[in-house]
Design a protein around this motif. Structure first.
Motif, PDB file in Angstrom:
ATOM      1  N   GLY A   1      66.783  47.936  19.991  1.00 26.01           N
ATOM      2  CA  GLY A   1      66.446  47.319  21.149  1.00 26.01           C
ATOM      3  C   GLY A   1      65.816  48.309  22.415  1.00 26.01           C
ATOM      4  N   GLU A   2      65.207  48.201  23.008  1.00 22.93           N
ATOM      5  CA  GLU A   2      64.518  49.107  24.031  1.00 22.93           C
ATOM      6  C   GLU A   2      65.530  49.335  25.403  1.00 22.93           C
ATOM      7  OE1 GLU A   2      61.320  46.751  25.053  1.00 22.93           O
ATOM      8  OE2 GLU A   2      59.820  47.678  23.534  1.00 22.93           O
TER       9      GLU A   2
ATOM     10  N   SER B   1      59.378  38.685  37.961  1.00 27.01           N
ATOM     11  CA  SER B   1      59.926  39.180  36.930  1.00 27.01           C
ATOM     12  C   SER B   1      61.170  39.980  37.287  1.00 27.01           C
ATOM     13  CB  SER B   1      59.025  40.064  35.991  1.00 27.01           C
ATOM     14  OG  SER B   1      59.711  40.602  34.785  1.00 27.01           O
ATOM     15  N   LEU B   2      62.443  39.480  36.629  1.00 24.68           N
ATOM     16  CA  LEU B   2      63.453  40.102  36.860  1.00 24.68           C
ATOM     17  C   LEU B   2      63.790  41.625  36.383  1.00 24.68           C
ATOM     18  CD1 LEU B   2      66.627  40.237  38.066  1.00 24.68           C
ATOM     19  CD2 LEU B   2      67.220  38.793  36.244  1.00 24.68           C
TER      20      LEU B   2
ATOM     21  N   CYS C   1      61.175  54.195  27.134  1.00 31.22           N
ATOM     22  CA  CYS C   1      61.623  52.829  26.978  1.00 31.22           C
ATOM     23  C   CYS C   1      61.248  51.946  28.373  1.00 31.22           C
ATOM     24  CB  CYS C   1      63.346  52.950  26.621  1.00 31.22           C
ATOM     25  SG  CYS C   1      63.762  53.270  25.295  1.00 31.22           S
ATOM     26  N   ILE C   2      61.600  52.706  29.639  1.00 33.80           N
ATOM     27  CA  ILE C   2      61.104  51.944  30.803  1.00 33.80           C
ATOM     28  C   ILE C   2      59.629  51.553  30.636  1.00 33.80           C
ATOM     29  CG2 ILE C   2      60.839  52.317  33.199  1.00 33.80           C
ATOM     30  CD1 ILE C   2      63.076  54.066  33.074  1.00 33.80           C
ATOM     31  N   ARG C   3      58.800  52.534  30.231  1.00 38.16           N
ATOM     32  CA  ARG C   3      57.245  52.059  30.289  1.00 38.16           C
ATOM     33  C   ARG C   3      56.960  50.868  29.518  1.00 38.16           C
ATOM     34  NH1 ARG C   3      54.468  54.296  34.455  1.00 38.16           N
ATOM     35  NH2 ARG C   3      55.474  56.472  35.129  1.00 38.16           N
ATOM     36  N   SER C   4      57.692  50.812  28.148  1.00 38.56           N
ATOM     37  CA  SER C   4      57.509  49.760  27.185  1.00 38.56           C
ATOM     38  C   SER C   4      57.980  48.390  27.652  1.00 38.56           C
ATOM     39  CB  SER C   4      58.215  49.898  25.974  1.00 38.56           C
ATOM     40  OG  SER C   4      57.911  49.028  25.116  1.00 38.56           O
ATOM     41  N   ILE C   5      59.221  48.437  28.468  1.00 40.06           N
ATOM     42  CA  ILE C   5      59.741  47.246  28.943  1.00 40.06           C
ATOM     43  C   ILE C   5      58.732  46.785  29.914  1.00 40.06           C
ATOM     44  CG2 ILE C   5      61.692  46.485  30.487  1.00 40.06           C
ATOM     45  CD1 ILE C   5      63.561  48.311  28.760  1.00 40.06           C
ATOM     46  N   VAL C   6      58.221  47.634  30.957  1.00 40.66           N
ATOM     47  CA  VAL C   6      57.036  47.258  31.892  1.00 40.66           C
ATOM     48  C   VAL C   6      56.097  46.746  31.290  1.00 40.66           C
ATOM     49  CG1 VAL C   6      55.909  48.182  33.675  1.00 40.66           C
ATOM     50  CG2 VAL C   6      58.172  48.730  33.922  1.00 40.66           C
TER      51      VAL C   6
ATOM     52  N   ARG D   1      67.863  43.033  30.153  1.00 43.36           N
ATOM     53  CA  ARG D   1      67.918  42.378  29.080  1.00 43.36           C
ATOM     54  C   ARG D   1      66.555  42.002  28.643  1.00 43.36           C
ATOM     55  NH1 ARG D   1      71.970  44.205  28.838  1.00 43.36           N
ATOM     56  NH2 ARG D   1      74.147  43.235  28.534  1.00 43.36           N
ATOM     57  N   VAL D   2      66.093  42.437  27.681  1.00 39.86           N
ATOM     58  CA  VAL D   2      64.632  42.141  26.996  1.00 39.86           C
ATOM     59  C   VAL D   2      64.693  41.298  25.980  1.00 39.86           C
ATOM     60  CG1 VAL D   2      62.527  43.271  26.417  1.00 39.86           C
ATOM     61  CG2 VAL D   2      63.906  44.458  28.049  1.00 39.86           C
TER      62      VAL D   2
END
Length: 430
Positions: A306-307, A240-241, A350-355, A425-426
């Motif tokens: 957006g996150e 996962s990039l 935000c980092i934790r949600s993206i992960v 980019r999510v």
């Protein structure tokens, strides 16, 4: 809102636990310097000891956090939460009993050892618990609320420090740590216990090549199946990039956060002669701003922009507030910098949600543990780089007159995290 209300026992657990930890933070510089450098406003030994402690803690956490996250996927979050929450009590109880030199060194040793299991693990496991119980589209808001609960505890803990004596503060802190552990064991329902969970670091649907290259599970001892290898971590990063980008952002963000945490209080004490009450005031301002940010602003802004964009905004203001600390020309400037918390506290949720969105439901603990471990690796490097720099530039033999030079270097590390976040980019949530 049903999912969020179902997390109330977790929220209370995190509040009590964070309250017990945060209320003693303003006292640690004074207690440390009173024990090893009595009567002085500058103490290089205190800075070096703090840096050494964080380096050892970071190295141990780098190994332990992925393991604890992986174990929680298999045996449940509640069982794994019990260990760090129980160990947290020991160093607090030591300083609650006495703060003389010998007891301080006993605290130092126990704090260093227990922090290997405790530093970041409660928050990481709590995030995995939230991911178990909240659908993907609502996780960013739920993570923000969880961080907001921590900020509320931060405010309440530091406010209480203003009105309690040093001995009473440590006694209350130890009592609250015990209460939070008992509350968690009695009232918090477990979220996941699945004995069939023995999947690779990424699910077979995402990385089929992983399962093809694995050996027969019967050959491997259970502990080694539970411990994620470096190969597993690399597979996750390569698969996962976005996860890789989040890991880089986490590393440099943690590098800056830990460096600031290790240096700022000693810098303010030497520069403006701050004491525990002024430290508490600074932290209360930061905590109130962070609570507003995470509890009120983040649930509104996350769906709107957006996150990924919110992450960049948080990291930009995080860098700006560290720069402001480094050039502080009067005692009131750090208070202004602390108000930036209303913006920079966006970054971690935000980092934790993206992960969380990059992995399956059975890998939440593993993924959050790996990200926490990467942050812990930064904990090793940061004190080794910034603590000696802080000690040199606060001493009378500094190469040039710039007491905040190490703080400015920390700001540059934060700027690297901000620059990397611009490339994240999510995909929009459906």
């Amino acid at each position: 809102m049903g999912e969020l209300s179902s997390l109330r026992h977790l929220y209370f657990t995190i509040f009590f636990h964070c309250f017990s930890i945060f209320m003693v933070i303003p006292l640690i510089p004074d207690v440390t310097m009173s024990a090893i450098c009595p009567g002085k406003s500058q103490c290089a030994l205190a800075i070096y000891l703090t840096g050494l402690q964080q380096a050892i803690t970071g190295l141990g956490s780098f190994v332990m956090m992925p393991l604890m996250g992986n174990l929680s996927d298999k045996y449940g979050r509640k069982a794994l939460l019990t260990l760090p929450m129980t160990l947290t009590i020991i160093p607090l109880a030591i300083l609650a009993y006495s703060r003389t030199r010998n007891f301080f060194y006993a605290y130092y040793v126990f704090k260093t050892v227990t922090a290997i299991f405790c530093e970041g693990s409660v928050h990481s496991l709590a995030l995995a618990y939230v991911a178990d119980n909240v659908p993907e589209r609502r996780r960013a808001s739920a993570f923000g609320i969880l961080s907001g609960i921590g900020s509320c505890a931060f405010v309440c803990g530091n406010l209480s420090t203003r009105f309690l004596s040093t001995s009473s503060t440590f006694q209350v802190s130890a009592s609250m740590a015990i209460a939070s552990t008992v509350y968690m064991r009695v009232l918090l329902p477990d979220s996941i216990i699945d004995e069939n969970l023995s999947v690779p670091i990424m699910s077979t649907e995402k990385v089929e090549s992983v399962t093809d290259s694995r050996e027969d599970p019967a050959r491997n001892p259970q502990m080694f199946k539970t411990f994620p290898s470096m190969e597993d971590v690399l597979v996750l990063l390569k698969s996962s990039l976005v996860f890789t980008q989040a890991a880089i952002v986490t590393f440099f963000s943690s590098l800056a956060d830990v460096g600031l945490h290790a240096s700022l209080l000693y810098y303010l004490k030497a520069r403006f002669h701050f004491n525990k009450d002024q430290f508490a005031n600074l932290m209360v301002i930061s905590g109130i701003a962070g609570t507003i940010s995470q509890m009120l602003l983040m649930p509104v802004l996350t769906p709107a922009i957006g996150e990924d964009r919110l992450l960049s905004i948080g990291l930009f203001f995080g860098s700006a507030h560290v720069f402001l600390y480094s050039v502080a020309w009067s005692f009131w400037v750090p208070y202004v910098g602390a108000m930036f918390s209303i913006f920079f506290d966006f970054s971690q949720p935000c980092i934790r949600s993206i992960v969380s969105r990059q992995v399956g439901s059975c890998e939440q603990g593993k993924a959050q543990g790996i990200i926490t471990g990467i942050g812990s690796f930064a904990n090793v490097i940061s004190p080794l780089a910034f603590s000696p720099l802080t000690a040199v530039f606060l001493s009378e033999t500094a190469p040039f007159n710039f007491p905040g030079f190490s703080i400015m270097c920390i700001a540059f590390a934060s700027m690297i995290a901000f620059a990397q976040s611009l490339f994240v980019r999510v995909a929009p949530q459906i």
